[in-house]
Write a protein that holds these residues in place. Structure first.
Motif, PDB file in Angstrom:
ATOM      1  N   GLY A 284       1.539  -7.033  -1.766  1.00 37.49           N
ATOM      2  CA  GLY A 284       2.696  -6.133  -1.836  1.00 37.49           C
ATOM      3  C   GLY A 284       3.920  -6.840  -2.400  1.00 37.49           C
ATOM      4  O   GLY A 284       3.812  -7.871  -3.067  1.00 37.49           O
ATOM      5  N   PHE A 285       5.118  -6.271  -2.130  1.00 40.85           N
ATOM      6  CA  PHE A 285       6.327  -6.910  -2.666  1.00 40.85           C
ATOM      7  C   PHE A 285       7.514  -6.710  -1.721  1.00 40.85           C
ATOM      8  O   PHE A 285       7.465  -5.888  -0.804  1.00 40.85           O
ATOM      9  N   VAL A 286       8.497  -7.515  -1.989  1.00 42.05           N
ATOM     10  CA  VAL A 286       9.710  -7.524  -1.162  1.00 42.05           C
ATOM     11  C   VAL A 286      10.858  -6.973  -1.983  1.00 42.05           C
ATOM     12  O   VAL A 286      10.989  -7.295  -3.161  1.00 42.05           O
TER      13      VAL A 286
ATOM     14  N   ARG B   8      14.236   7.314  -2.478  1.00 47.70           N
ATOM     15  CA  ARG B   8      13.516   7.978  -3.559  1.00 47.70           C
ATOM     16  C   ARG B   8      12.137   7.340  -3.764  1.00 47.70           C
ATOM     17  O   ARG B   8      11.135   8.016  -3.934  1.00 47.70           O
ATOM     18  N   LEU B   9      12.116   6.018  -3.720  1.00 46.76           N
ATOM     19  CA  LEU B   9      10.874   5.285  -3.925  1.00 46.76           C
ATOM     20  C   LEU B   9       9.929   5.505  -2.753  1.00 46.76           C
ATOM     21  O   LEU B   9       8.736   5.758  -2.924  1.00 46.76           O
ATOM     22  N   GLU B  10      10.503   5.388  -1.531  1.00 46.17           N
ATOM     23  CA  GLU B  10       9.662   5.489  -0.339  1.00 46.17           C
ATOM     24  C   GLU B  10       9.049   6.880  -0.198  1.00 46.17           C
ATOM     25  O   GLU B  10       7.975   7.034   0.388  1.00 46.17           O
ATOM     26  N   SER B  11       9.725   7.876  -0.782  1.00 47.09           N
ATOM     27  CA  SER B  11       9.210   9.244  -0.679  1.00 47.09           C
ATOM     28  C   SER B  11       8.086   9.520  -1.670  1.00 47.09           C
ATOM     29  O   SER B  11       7.537  10.614  -1.700  1.00 47.09           O
ATOM     30  N   ARG B  12       7.800   8.574  -2.521  1.00 43.04           N
ATOM     31  CA  ARG B  12       6.698   8.745  -3.490  1.00 43.04           C
ATOM     32  C   ARG B  12       5.714   7.582  -3.365  1.00 43.04           C
ATOM     33  O   ARG B  12       5.657   6.704  -4.229  1.00 43.04           O
ATOM     34  N   PRO B  13       4.877   7.594  -2.321  1.00 39.91           N
ATOM     35  CA  PRO B  13       3.955   6.465  -2.100  1.00 39.91           C
ATOM     36  C   PRO B  13       3.063   6.180  -3.302  1.00 39.91           C
ATOM     37  O   PRO B  13       2.750   5.022  -3.564  1.00 39.91           O
TER      38      PRO B  13
ATOM     39  N   ASP C  58       0.820  -1.217   0.000  1.00 43.38           N
ATOM     40  CA  ASP C  58       0.000   0.000   0.000  1.00 43.38           C
ATOM     41  C   ASP C  58       0.855   1.268   0.000  1.00 43.38           C
ATOM     42  O   ASP C  58       0.572   2.230   0.727  1.00 43.38           O
ATOM     43  N   GLY C  59       1.948   1.228  -0.769  1.00 38.82           N
ATOM     44  CA  GLY C  59       2.767   2.431  -0.890  1.00 38.82           C
ATOM     45  C   GLY C  59       3.627   2.721   0.324  1.00 38.82           C
ATOM     46  O   GLY C  59       4.151   3.823   0.468  1.00 38.82           O
ATOM     47  N   GLN C  60       3.812   1.729   1.203  1.00 37.13           N
ATOM     48  CA  GLN C  60       4.589   1.985   2.422  1.00 37.13           C
ATOM     49  C   GLN C  60       5.479   0.816   2.793  1.00 37.13           C
ATOM     50  O   GLN C  60       5.104  -0.345   2.641  1.00 37.13           O
ATOM     51  N   ARG C  61       6.652   1.163   3.330  1.00 39.19           N
ATOM     52  CA  ARG C  61       7.500   0.132   3.908  1.00 39.19           C
ATOM     53  C   ARG C  61       6.796  -0.352   5.163  1.00 39.19           C
ATOM     54  O   ARG C  61       6.340   0.454   5.990  1.00 39.19           O
TER      55      ARG C  61
ATOM     56  N   GLY D 216      14.273  -1.819   9.662  1.00 39.89           N
ATOM     57  CA  GLY D 216      15.314  -2.858   9.662  1.00 39.89           C
ATOM     58  C   GLY D 216      15.107  -3.898   8.574  1.00 39.89           C
ATOM     59  O   GLY D 216      14.069  -3.936   7.896  1.00 39.89           O
ATOM     60  N   ALA D 217      16.140  -4.723   8.412  1.00 38.53           N
ATOM     61  CA  ALA D 217      16.130  -5.720   7.346  1.00 38.53           C
ATOM     62  C   ALA D 217      15.385  -6.967   7.786  1.00 38.53           C
ATOM     63  O   ALA D 217      15.573  -7.443   8.902  1.00 38.53           O
ATOM     64  N   MET D 218      14.551  -7.487   6.899  1.00 42.68           N
ATOM     65  CA  MET D 218      13.822  -8.724   7.155  1.00 42.68           C
ATOM     66  C   MET D 218      14.757  -9.913   6.908  1.00 42.68           C
ATOM     67  O   MET D 218      15.721  -9.808   6.175  1.00 42.68           O
TER      68      MET D 218
END
Lengths: 337, 337, 337, 337, 337
Positions: free
Chosen positions: D33-35, D129-134, D10-13, D17-19
């Motif tokens: 979603g995706f990994v 960059r990606l996370e800043s553009r949901p 949904d446009g969000q991390r 931390g790392a999974m």
């Protein structure tokens, strides 16, 4: 200025002499056949008169007045008028320069208007060429376009020949080593580039014309257009080859100049060796004679007998020469190399 | 800074003076016709105000603020807004440099927004050009795009002329042999390349615009766009030819320099020959005089009579000169070559 | 001049010896199979006779009479006659020149007319090649076209080989440093360009022929045409590679010449150093001896004793030599470098 | 080594931390979603672990391990996984060298796996960059591909700037004539070529990506990809222009060197003239003095009076000087040129 | 000579050792699976035996016997047999030459026949590669084609590496200034061109093979063919870059040689200045001493006192030195420059 204006019908010119402008415009509306109006360097008034009578497009008329355009063939959709800009060329052997001219052609179903500017743009030959082939002339204005294209492209052949002749002269000069014709090579290259720019952009529209993209052509006329196209391609390839050749001649010229330098350096080296040889022989000898010319009394007192002269004077001179000879041999300056 | 903002309807500007920004944005929503908003070097606040009011895309606005972009025309699908980046150019004869500017154009059915940056980007001429052709102005914003393109591409012609003039000057300098203008040739080549990069990428989108790939054009407007396109093609070919020419001039310059070297070498060789000649004549002679100047008593005792002087002194000098003369002739250093 | 004229049917030549022209033309109308008429340098009368009998197109006949054309294959729509111009080539090893010839081919369902001009255009081999493959011969005139193409393209291989051989010789000369073969490189480059122009324009029509764009081909014949096409592509690539190589050789030649200059300069420098050394040693020494050879009475009166001679004469000479030795060492002119 | 591994929905991390790797693979199967899994220089074991868990293709995994590949984007049809190889670049100002790195990207609907190697390949910026553009992040993995491309292509700009700066330095050096920076020009040319090879092959796949040939893009995302594409085209054109410029600089450098040679030759010629002048004046004079210094008794007996000294001694010296002066003037060695 | 001949079925070689030729031909007719027959430099008899048994086309068999062909893949329509010519390459580090070989492949549904000629054409590795991937081997003969292509293209990598290594050596030599490796650069350029001609023409058919234009490929095998294609493209780009680099090295080499010349000229100039200095100082001095060494009685009578010696002898020498010093300073030959 109007040069000629004629009405053609059924494959024949309908009258001798030039028709009047007004009459010609009327002809286009009423009659069958078509009118070919030829203008040379028309002034603005003349051209706007023609524009008004024949309904030509502003932009096309503007182009017909300017010089140094790209060759092109284009359709003005409204009024189904075609407009072509063609560049004529003539080689001035004396100045080794190409004189360019321009021919603008307005073409509709009912009229052909040609506007000539500058050198080698005479279209009388085109008219004769067309009139001598009634079977083509019957096809209408497109046949006139063929005749114009054919005349102009035929006029390119002497230009490439002239350039080729001059390139051959330049080659002869370069390889005779008489002079370094850098400037001439450069200027020929420049002329070839200008000519290329007159010829090359015409390839695509002429190909399109042959394919029938602009106008319907009978299969007979198509073959004549293809013939023009073949000539243009040949000219284009020759110009490309000439440009390439001139670039290579410039490099070869460079190599020839370098070679001359090498030869001069070799000669200079020879001169230098002679100088060195002479100096190396005589400077020591002169020193020896100088030595025994000194006025020290003790010296002059001790060099009185013949044997002293033979040993000290002649012997030392001979020794000097011998030493030099041995040294020069060893260093390879003289003797078998 | 807003330079001008006007509402156009029915082929006419609707008012004198610049309209206010808010009013212009409202116009676009309510009224018929279109608004042309002209900005010069807008600051960020101004631009985001405009962006908010007219719904411009982030990326396009970003591009409108940066410099040194490739010219392009592109469609933002959402909102059917077109965005064009065009590069303007002006030739500074003094510095022999091209000053580049940029014009960004946002274009929808209802508005044209132009953002100018840097040199030669004045669009007042484009506005006048458009307003003087009401029949085109009626077609809406696309006519404004034509006017902008026409103005900018017309501005390219003096640049090629300036470059051509300087190339001719350079040619004259090269072939006069007065100086080796390598740096100037190089810098002109560099300017030509920069200009090429401003002109060349515009060819494809302008061709597409002419074809109607972006926007519907009336056949009338299409002919005007084709006219711009023709000019751009001509400019492009001239720049290509100039770049080629400058590469060739650089080579010719090299040949001219080499030739100067050859001439200097020839002169040096001449000088050297004189030196060698002089040394070769006088060193042996001086040796002979030195020989008879030695203070060996036996020697001075035996060179007392006139005949000894004549034979030993004068004769040996003459013999030396004669031998050299014979030798020089044989070696080709003097005498008929 | 008619060289041969034969009627072929069912994969076989129907008779020995050349058929008469009139009979051949009749054959084409009445009989099955096809006629192959071979002409060499026909005069105008002969050619117009043939034209009249077989219905050939004016423009094609004109082309068949001119020389130095671009190779091409084209269809004359009316009458479904094909016309091909092919360039033959032979390498003259002695003159290092390529002799070009031309073969024009008129081709219909019922006849093949070949017109030969210039060097290496013998088509007897093509006839034999065709007759030895009855299964192809059965397919009609297109098989004759294959045989002609195959023969001519096979004739290109010795040309590239000859050029390659000469390029290798040139390379050997360049790198042996014996001579600067600039002219030879240039002329070979020119020959390669001429050959390229004979070969390259044939690629596209031959590709089209293979695809079946002009004429229907059986899959068997298609493979033979592809084989010709493969050979032509190989020849084309070899010529392209040769042209590239010759451009590089010209540059390498330049580098070799420059290198020779460097070597000569180095040698010249050595000579110069010897001269300088000798002059620098002996001129001061001679000055000293000259000094003590002056006839000032006060001087001669004060240099009478042995010690004055040893100190003033020998000592000053030794000092001079010593000073020079020290100086030369410091300056690096002599001694370990 | 795993640098980061995160689940996006949904446009969000979804977490800090790392999974863990196993958990991430499970996520791909179960969850929405995706990994995005980020690896740096993974060893073989690590990579085969990832390969097994995510079902990657052998050949793609092999490519991800090797270095110096061509940039590419390709689809593995089975499993609908995309694989991209991208080259990163950073300019090392000190060494004037470009450090290249590589980023391999595996992309499915449910995961993005990035494998980094070498310099400048940090992708943390891409994640931010990606996370800043949901709104883009919502579009799934293709948005991640955009973010990676954008980051890498943005990283190219400083490289061209660095190269341009160095080219300008080189130009300054060449035209100051201080030194002949041939090697530096060559090495910059080499770097520019390497960079071109990293940038150029990416043009076509990025164009295809923009067109939607690989993956469906929303019109919003398409504009962002076009923005990356615009940057890449600009970079590509700049590199092409730089390569051209460096080739021209190399030639200009050559001309400058030649010019220096000419200047040195001119100076050498001056020196030579002085030497020749001096020798030509004094060698004859010395000969004359030598002549009258000979010890022939007859001679010394006849040169006793003042007039003989004045005429024979001083006069002959003056005559020698006069003759030389006259000769030098005539030959142009001295006096007004 | 038959090297190996095996029957493959269900992804497995069916037997150890080479099968007999007759048996292999029967296999192709009766059995399932396919036969791979490997020949090395077969004589004509052997090849026509194979041709008869497997129904190969004349032209293909002819091609399989000749050398130096263009790489190609083509379909013989009748009998649905494919024929490929591939060029193998191996770099001989010692001679800095590439040894080329050729592999001809005949391919039907039921058999693969490979004919090897020349260097580096060993296909044993291809067989092993295929046998180690039963899942590909199951797909039939096309998998064998992949294995052959993969082996050959993998063999290109060491060639580019070898060339690159040598280019780097050449660069080092050029810029160390130790020697002018013109010949070596030229020969490497030539090798690179030959290699380019072996690699480049394979690009298009391999692309077509990958697209499935010749034969149906499973998506699995398609990825393996794409992998080969990627390698070939990389090799091709590397060769193109090497050729470009070598052209630039040749120019850089030229600049380096010119620079050496400049340095030699500078040194020569220094030597010349020394010589001139020495001559200019001592020739006038020697003249003066010579002057006072003349035997004119009037002269010797008037130079008897100390003051005359001091003024006339020493003074004039000092004056001469002083004048020269002043002159040299003014001309800039000595003193602070």
């Amino acid at each position: 200025m109007i040069v000629d204006c004629a009405h053609y019908r059924d494959g024949q010119r309908q009258h001798e002499g030039a028709m009047e402008l007004g009459r010609a415009a009327d002809m286009c509306l009423e009659d069958d056949g078509f009118v070919w109006l030829g203008l040379v360097d028309p002034d603005e008034a003349e051209l706007s008169d023609v524009q008004a009578r024949f309904g030509l497009h502003d932009l096309a008329v503007e182009d017909a007045q300017t010089f140094h355009l790209r060759p092109k063939i284009e359709r003005y959709e409204e009024g189904s008028i075609f407009f072509a800009v063609l560049r004529t060329a003539r080689y001035d052997e004396e100045r080794e320069e190409i004189d360019f001219g321009e021919v603008s052609v307005f073409l509709s179903q009912r009229f052909v208007i040609t506007v000539r500017q500058g050198a080698a743009s005479d279209l009388h030959g085109a008219r004769l060429r067309l009139e001598s082939r009634p079977e083509l002339l019957k096809e209408g204005t497109v046949a006139a376009l063929w005749a114009i294209l054919d005349t102009i492209v035929d006029g390119y052949a002497p230009v490439t020949e002239g350039l080729e002749r001059d390139v051959e002269e330049v080659e002869a000069t370069v390889f005779s080593g008489a002079a370094a014709p850098t400037e001439r090579i450069y200027l020929l290259r420049r002329e070839a580039t200008d000519f290329y720019r007159a010829v090359h952009p015409l390839l695509a529209p002429l190909e399109a014309l042959q394919r029938g993209a602009y106008l319907e052509l009978s299969s007979e006329l198509r073959e004549f257009v293809r013939d023009v196209n073949d000539h243009l391609k040949l000219i284009n390839e020759e110009v490309v080859a000439l440009r390439d050749l001139l670039a290579i001649v410039l490099q070869a010229n460079m190599a020839v100049i370098s070679n001359q330098q090498t030869e001069i350096s070799v000669r200079q080296n020879e001169t230098m060796k002679v100088l060195t040889l002479v100096a190396t022989i005589f400077l020591p000898l002169s020193f020896i004679t100088g030595f025994f010319g000194m006025n020290f009394l003790w010296l002059t007192d001790h060099i009185r007998s013949f044997w002293v002269f033979a040993m000290g004077g002649l012997g030392s001179l001979a020794l000097s020469c011998g030493t030099l000879y041995w040294w020069f041999r060893r260093a390879g300056h003289i003797g078998p190399t």
